[in-house]
Every structure is written in C-alpha cells, then in structure tokens.
Design a protein around this motif. Structure first.
Motif, PDB file in Angstrom:
ATOM      1  N   ILE A 272       0.164  -1.502  -0.032  1.00 42.96           N
ATOM      2  CA  ILE A 272       0.289  -0.223   0.495  1.00 42.96           C
ATOM      3  C   ILE A 272       0.750   0.912  -0.303  1.00 42.96           C
ATOM      4  O   ILE A 272       0.395   2.315  -0.756  1.00 42.96           O
ATOM      5  CB  ILE A 272      -0.820   0.319   1.409  1.00 42.96           C
ATOM      6  CG1 ILE A 272      -1.999  -1.060   1.124  1.00 42.96           C
ATOM      7  CG2 ILE A 272      -1.192   1.344   1.284  1.00 42.96           C
ATOM      8  CD1 ILE A 272      -3.048  -1.153   2.367  1.00 42.96           C
ATOM      9  N   GLU A 273       1.797   0.843   0.995  1.00 45.25           N
ATOM     10  CA  GLU A 273       3.081   2.627   1.198  1.00 45.25           C
ATOM     11  C   GLU A 273       3.673   2.662  -0.625  1.00 45.25           C
ATOM     12  O   GLU A 273       3.553   4.105  -1.189  1.00 45.25           O
ATOM     13  CB  GLU A 273       3.883   2.380   1.606  1.00 45.25           C
ATOM     14  CG  GLU A 273       3.808   2.117   2.901  1.00 45.25           C
ATOM     15  CD  GLU A 273       3.569   3.040   3.897  1.00 45.25           C
ATOM     16  OE1 GLU A 273       3.635   4.324   3.525  1.00 45.25           O
ATOM     17  OE2 GLU A 273       4.122   3.631   5.226  1.00 45.25           O
ATOM     18  N   ARG A 274       3.496   1.594  -1.373  1.00 46.49           N
ATOM     19  CA  ARG A 274       4.357   1.837  -2.530  1.00 46.49           C
ATOM     20  C   ARG A 274       3.319   2.161  -3.785  1.00 46.49           C
ATOM     21  O   ARG A 274       3.948   2.833  -4.380  1.00 46.49           O
ATOM     22  CB  ARG A 274       4.785   0.978  -3.061  1.00 46.49           C
ATOM     23  CG  ARG A 274       5.678  -0.508  -2.716  1.00 46.49           C
ATOM     24  CD  ARG A 274       6.994  -1.202  -3.375  1.00 46.49           C
ATOM     25  NE  ARG A 274       6.476  -2.417  -3.578  1.00 46.49           N
ATOM     26  CZ  ARG A 274       5.727  -3.176  -2.961  1.00 46.49           C
ATOM     27  NH1 ARG A 274       6.142  -3.261  -1.635  1.00 46.49           N
ATOM     28  NH2 ARG A 274       5.189  -4.328  -2.854  1.00 46.49           N
ATOM     29  N   HIS A 275       2.241   1.910  -3.606  1.00 46.52           N
ATOM     30  CA  HIS A 275       1.299   2.578  -4.318  1.00 46.52           C
ATOM     31  C   HIS A 275       0.512   3.837  -4.199  1.00 46.52           C
ATOM     32  O   HIS A 275       0.414   4.535  -5.142  1.00 46.52           O
ATOM     33  CB  HIS A 275      -0.458   1.153  -3.988  1.00 46.52           C
ATOM     34  CG  HIS A 275      -1.761   1.972  -5.320  1.00 46.52           C
ATOM     35  ND1 HIS A 275      -0.692   1.588  -5.856  1.00 46.52           N
ATOM     36  CD2 HIS A 275      -2.727   2.321  -3.970  1.00 46.52           C
ATOM     37  CE1 HIS A 275      -2.586   2.041  -6.649  1.00 46.52           C
ATOM     38  NE2 HIS A 275      -3.717   2.608  -5.381  1.00 46.52           N
ATOM     39  N   LEU A 276       0.076   3.639  -2.784  1.00 47.81           N
ATOM     40  CA  LEU A 276       0.417   5.624  -2.252  1.00 47.81           C
ATOM     41  C   LEU A 276       1.190   6.644  -2.650  1.00 47.81           C
ATOM     42  O   LEU A 276       0.720   7.511  -3.639  1.00 47.81           O
ATOM     43  CB  LEU A 276      -0.022   5.594  -1.225  1.00 47.81           C
ATOM     44  CG  LEU A 276      -1.196   4.884  -0.564  1.00 47.81           C
ATOM     45  CD1 LEU A 276      -0.789   5.421   0.924  1.00 47.81           C
ATOM     46  CD2 LEU A 276      -2.500   5.182  -1.240  1.00 47.81           C
ATOM     47  N   HIS A 283      -8.285   3.036  -1.209  1.00 49.41           N
ATOM     48  CA  HIS A 283      -9.536   2.147  -1.915  1.00 49.41           C
ATOM     49  C   HIS A 283      -9.168   1.116  -2.327  1.00 49.41           C
ATOM     50  O   HIS A 283      -9.996   0.255  -3.001  1.00 49.41           O
ATOM     51  CB  HIS A 283     -10.687   3.864  -1.800  1.00 49.41           C
ATOM     52  CG  HIS A 283     -11.127   3.908  -3.024  1.00 49.41           C
ATOM     53  ND1 HIS A 283     -11.362   3.410  -4.406  1.00 49.41           N
ATOM     54  CD2 HIS A 283      -9.889   4.955  -3.731  1.00 49.41           C
ATOM     55  CE1 HIS A 283     -11.125   4.414  -5.002  1.00 49.41           C
ATOM     56  NE2 HIS A 283     -10.608   5.564  -4.773  1.00 49.41           N
ATOM     57  N   GLN A 284      -7.979   1.700  -4.145  1.00 48.84           N
ATOM     58  CA  GLN A 284      -8.360   1.031  -4.789  1.00 48.84           C
ATOM     59  C   GLN A 284      -7.800  -0.523  -4.466  1.00 48.84           C
ATOM     60  O   GLN A 284      -7.573  -1.106  -5.008  1.00 48.84           O
ATOM     61  CB  GLN A 284      -7.249   1.275  -5.907  1.00 48.84           C
ATOM     62  CG  GLN A 284      -7.601   3.154  -6.694  1.00 48.84           C
ATOM     63  CD  GLN A 284      -6.782   3.547  -7.140  1.00 48.84           C
ATOM     64  OE1 GLN A 284      -5.317   3.662  -7.039  1.00 48.84           O
ATOM     65  NE2 GLN A 284      -7.107   4.279  -8.577  1.00 48.84           N
ATOM     66  N   VAL A 285      -7.029  -0.372  -3.432  1.00 47.66           N
ATOM     67  CA  VAL A 285      -7.165  -1.108  -2.538  1.00 47.66           C
ATOM     68  C   VAL A 285      -7.462  -2.362  -2.114  1.00 47.66           C
ATOM     69  O   VAL A 285      -7.432  -3.503  -1.617  1.00 47.66           O
ATOM     70  CB  VAL A 285      -5.192  -1.071  -2.078  1.00 47.66           C
ATOM     71  CG1 VAL A 285      -4.721  -2.951  -1.463  1.00 47.66           C
ATOM     72  CG2 VAL A 285      -4.097  -0.972  -3.153  1.00 47.66           C
ATOM     73  N   THR A 286      -7.847  -1.680  -1.227  1.00 47.34           N
ATOM     74  CA  THR A 286      -8.630  -2.194  -0.045  1.00 47.34           C
ATOM     75  C   THR A 286      -9.728  -2.447  -0.593  1.00 47.34           C
ATOM     76  O   THR A 286     -10.830  -3.489   0.450  1.00 47.34           O
ATOM     77  CB  THR A 286      -8.942  -1.258   1.904  1.00 47.34           C
ATOM     78  OG1 THR A 286      -9.292   0.170   0.982  1.00 47.34           O
ATOM     79  CG2 THR A 286      -7.108  -0.551   1.900  1.00 47.34           C
ATOM     80  N   SER A 307     -14.729   0.636   4.783  1.00 48.41           N
ATOM     81  CA  SER A 307     -15.639   0.849   3.386  1.00 48.41           C
ATOM     82  C   SER A 307     -15.351   2.394   3.431  1.00 48.41           C
ATOM     83  O   SER A 307     -15.830   2.760   3.087  1.00 48.41           O
ATOM     84  CB  SER A 307     -17.023   0.023   3.638  1.00 48.41           C
ATOM     85  OG  SER A 307     -16.896  -0.874   3.234  1.00 48.41           O
ATOM     86  N   GLU A 308     -15.905   3.069   4.674  1.00 46.59           N
ATOM     87  CA  GLU A 308     -15.856   4.252   5.339  1.00 46.59           C
ATOM     88  C   GLU A 308     -15.341   5.264   5.117  1.00 46.59           C
ATOM     89  O   GLU A 308     -15.712   6.635   4.979  1.00 46.59           O
ATOM     90  CB  GLU A 308     -16.583   4.702   6.563  1.00 46.59           C
ATOM     91  CG  GLU A 308     -18.313   3.610   7.099  1.00 46.59           C
ATOM     92  CD  GLU A 308     -19.173   3.850   8.487  1.00 46.59           C
ATOM     93  OE1 GLU A 308     -18.377   4.301   9.192  1.00 46.59           O
ATOM     94  OE2 GLU A 308     -19.666   3.258   8.557  1.00 46.59           O
ATOM     95  N   HIS A 309     -14.116   4.750   5.645  1.00 43.88           N
ATOM     96  CA  HIS A 309     -13.017   5.960   5.384  1.00 43.88           C
ATOM     97  C   HIS A 309     -11.948   5.951   4.224  1.00 43.88           C
ATOM     98  O   HIS A 309     -10.705   6.347   4.386  1.00 43.88           O
ATOM     99  CB  HIS A 309     -12.092   5.593   6.819  1.00 43.88           C
ATOM    100  CG  HIS A 309     -13.227   5.550   7.963  1.00 43.88           C
ATOM    101  ND1 HIS A 309     -13.955   7.395   7.969  1.00 43.88           N
ATOM    102  CD2 HIS A 309     -13.576   4.973   8.675  1.00 43.88           C
ATOM    103  CE1 HIS A 309     -14.264   6.915   9.947  1.00 43.88           C
ATOM    104  NE2 HIS A 309     -14.340   5.746   9.521  1.00 43.88           N
ATOM    105  N   ALA A 310     -11.985   4.348   4.156  1.00 42.67           N
ATOM    106  CA  ALA A 310     -10.311   4.705   2.485  1.00 42.67           C
ATOM    107  C   ALA A 310     -10.413   5.215   1.267  1.00 42.67           C
ATOM    108  O   ALA A 310      -9.131   5.789   0.872  1.00 42.67           O
ATOM    109  CB  ALA A 310     -10.354   2.424   2.145  1.00 42.67           C
ATOM    110  N   THR A 311     -11.509   5.788   1.338  1.00 43.47           N
ATOM    111  CA  THR A 311     -11.754   6.908   0.329  1.00 43.47           C
ATOM    112  C   THR A 311     -11.232   8.452   0.657  1.00 43.47           C
ATOM    113  O   THR A 311     -11.001   9.213  -0.330  1.00 43.47           O
ATOM    114  CB  THR A 311     -13.357   7.113  -0.669  1.00 43.47           C
ATOM    115  OG1 THR A 311     -14.367   7.427   0.827  1.00 43.47           O
ATOM    116  CG2 THR A 311     -13.006   5.479  -0.699  1.00 43.47           C
TER     117      THR A 311
END
Length: 332
Positions: A272-276, A283-286, A307-311
């Motif tokens: 996730i760190e690399r993706h960001l 949210h694309q990952v989670t 669901s509520e916070h990843a975006t």
C-alpha cells in the motif's frame, strides 16, 4: 503435456472476474497462497492492438504464476495481443469463450463463440503460432438451446486439434438472451458430471472445472474424481482466507502453517505504501481486502472501517492498522 508453472498451478486457480481480479486483488491473493494460478480480468484484444492500452498488462512480478485472459474473435488480432502478453512475461494466455454480457456479445466474443468452434480453433491456432506461451481456453458447456452432450465434445475436439492442451469449463450453460451476466452465474443448472465425462473422453486434455464451487472440500471432491484442476471465483474473492489460506497445504501438499488474514494484512502494508507513493488511492487496494476476516469476530467492524474511511483524502496504511485494531478489539 509439458508441465509449465501455470499448468502445475492450475490444480487450483482463481477465476478471472471483471472489476475484481485486478493487479491489487491478485497481489493480495498471492500473499495467501504461493501456488494458486491467478488470472487477470478479461482484456480485449482490440484494446491492446488498436487502442494501445498497454497499462492493462501491468502486474507485479510477485503475482507469478499469473495468466492473461484475452477477449476477441479475430485470429490475427488475438495473435498480436498474445504476442504482447508474452512480451509482458505472462505464464499463460487464456481465451475467453464464456462471458455472456451484452457488451461482450456485441464484440462477437465471449460465450457467443460457443456457437462457432471452428472460429475458436482458428483463434487458438493463430495465438499458438504467435507465441511460445501456453494458450488455453475458458468456456461454458454450451449456450441457449444447444445440447451440451453434443456440442461440448465437438468444441473440445476442435480446440485440441488446434493445439490447446488445457481448458477450464464453467459447468453451466450461458443464456445469451433473457439473463443478465449475474443471473448467468446462478440460474442455469450446474452439470459437474458432464465435465467429468469430458475428462474421460479427452484423457490427455488438462480440464479444470469452474462454477458454483464454494469450499476446498468441494474442490478436493472434483480432484479426487479425476479432474486436473478446480477454478474458484466468487468464494475465493469474498472468503479469500478460507480458500487460499489453506490451499498450499491441502491442494498442493506443501508443509508449513496456513496463511492467515493477519499475515495478509502485514504483507499488504508495504504494498500500500508503494501504491500511494506512485499516486494511487488507498481504496483501490482495500476494496479487495474487505473479505479477509469473513466469519470471524470483528469482520463487520473491519469492513465498515475500510469502507467508510478508505476513500478520504490522505488515507494511508495507518487506516488499515486501525481497522485491524477493531478486529482485535472484537476478539477480546
């Protein structure tokens, strides 16, 4: 037949699923099993050859063994797309002859091709000439008013004659009119025994069965019954730990402990760190991680928190760690 990495891995595979089995999903699944065969979402040959959409071929090297599924019906165009897939070092090139959606039918590919086994054979032969990577087919047992007992043996004979040595058969018909793609995954009755009979008719053809399989117990029944492989779709996506976390031991005979949801979360944090850092969104990952704790205390809190916070703007891996704390709190 030559036992390539993909062939060995095809003892258990995760089905190609549109909007689901993207590269982030596949990376997650690889954290739970080192051996299962992973498939891309269907990539259309025109998108690659005419549209130049090379980003559709992106994947992480850790995903191997990984197969590229292509959609199309033009032999020359599919050959070019297969060449691009080989250059991207995919372990397998698979032709979609099973998707029933209207959009796919309008492109004259997917399940509608069950009506033209000669064209499918031409496509497979052209792809095989174009690349040394193994070419496989994913199909249905038939479409509409076809009699599967009659058309499926003919279909398999044609693709075998074209050099195909491995096929995945969704053990349902597809109804091209009157049923939605979702209904086509549930309503037509399953006929696993027909797939087993095809293995008897084509003993040298590597046959995997797909459709409606929910557990590794069911997978083991099909393997013990003589089939070469099992392909699981929605169950592997919604309950990845149940299916994939035990697969290396139960399906592939490896030692060592089963993989857990916590193992997967720990492995995903640096990803996730690399993706960001490359401009991606959390949210694309989670969105693919929501089912990790299904069936366990805290699963609902895990899903809700992500669901509520990843975006939200600036959301990062610490959010995943917070969701994990919710799970741990529910287990106390």
């Amino acid at each position: 037949m030559p036992f390539t990495a993909a062939t060995k891995a095809a003892r258990l595979s995760v089905a190609p699923m549109m909007d689901w089995t993207d590269r982030h999903c596949r990376f997650l699944h690889r954290q739970l099993s080192s051996r299962v065969l992973l498939y891309t979402e269907m990539v259309t040959a025109p998108a690659l050859v005419r549209g130049g959409a090379m980003h559709l071929l992106d994947y992480n090297p850790e995903e191997h063994p990984v197969a590229l599924q292509l959609g199309g019906s033009d032999p020359e165009e599919l050959a070019q797309a297969a060449t691009l897939g080989a250059q991207a070092v995919y372990d397998e090139i698979n032709l979609n002859v099973g998707c029933p959606s209207d959009r796919v039918q309008s492109g004259t590919f997917g399940a509608v091709l069950m009506k033209d086994p000669g064209l499918v054979a031409e496509c497979c032969a052209a792809m095989r000439v174009a690349t040394d990577v193994e070419v496989t087919v994913k199909c249905r047992i038939g479409v509409d008013d076809q009699d599967p007992e009659e058309i499926l043996p003919e279909f398999l004979a044609r693709i075998v004659a074209a050099g195909v040595q491995r096929v995945a058969i969704h053990a349902r018909k597809a109804w091209l009119q009157g049923l939605s793609p979702k209904e086509n995954r549930d309503i037509p009755p399953l006929d696993y025994e027909l797939v087993h009979r095809m293995k008897q008719l084509f003993p040298n053809l590597h046959i995997s069965v797909n459709g409606g399989l929910e557990t590794l117990d069911e997978a083991e029944v099909r393997l013990e019954g003589g089939l070469d492989g099992v392909m699981i779709g929605r169950a592997a996506y919604h309950r990845p730990v149940d299916i994939l976390g035990q697969a290396d031991r139960r399906i592939f005979g490896l030692g060592g402990p089963d993989r857990t949801a916590e193992d997967a979360v720990a492995a995903m944090l640096p990803y996730i760190e690399r993706h960001l850092s490359q401009g991606g969104k959390l949210h694309q990952v989670t969105r693919h991680m929501l089912g990790l704790f299904t069936g366990r205390p805290g699963a609902r809190a895990w899903r809700r928190h992500l669901s509520e916070h990843a975006t939200r703007r600036g959301a990062g891996p610490e959010l995943v760690e917070e969701a994990l704390q919710e799970v741990n709190g529910a287990m106390v």
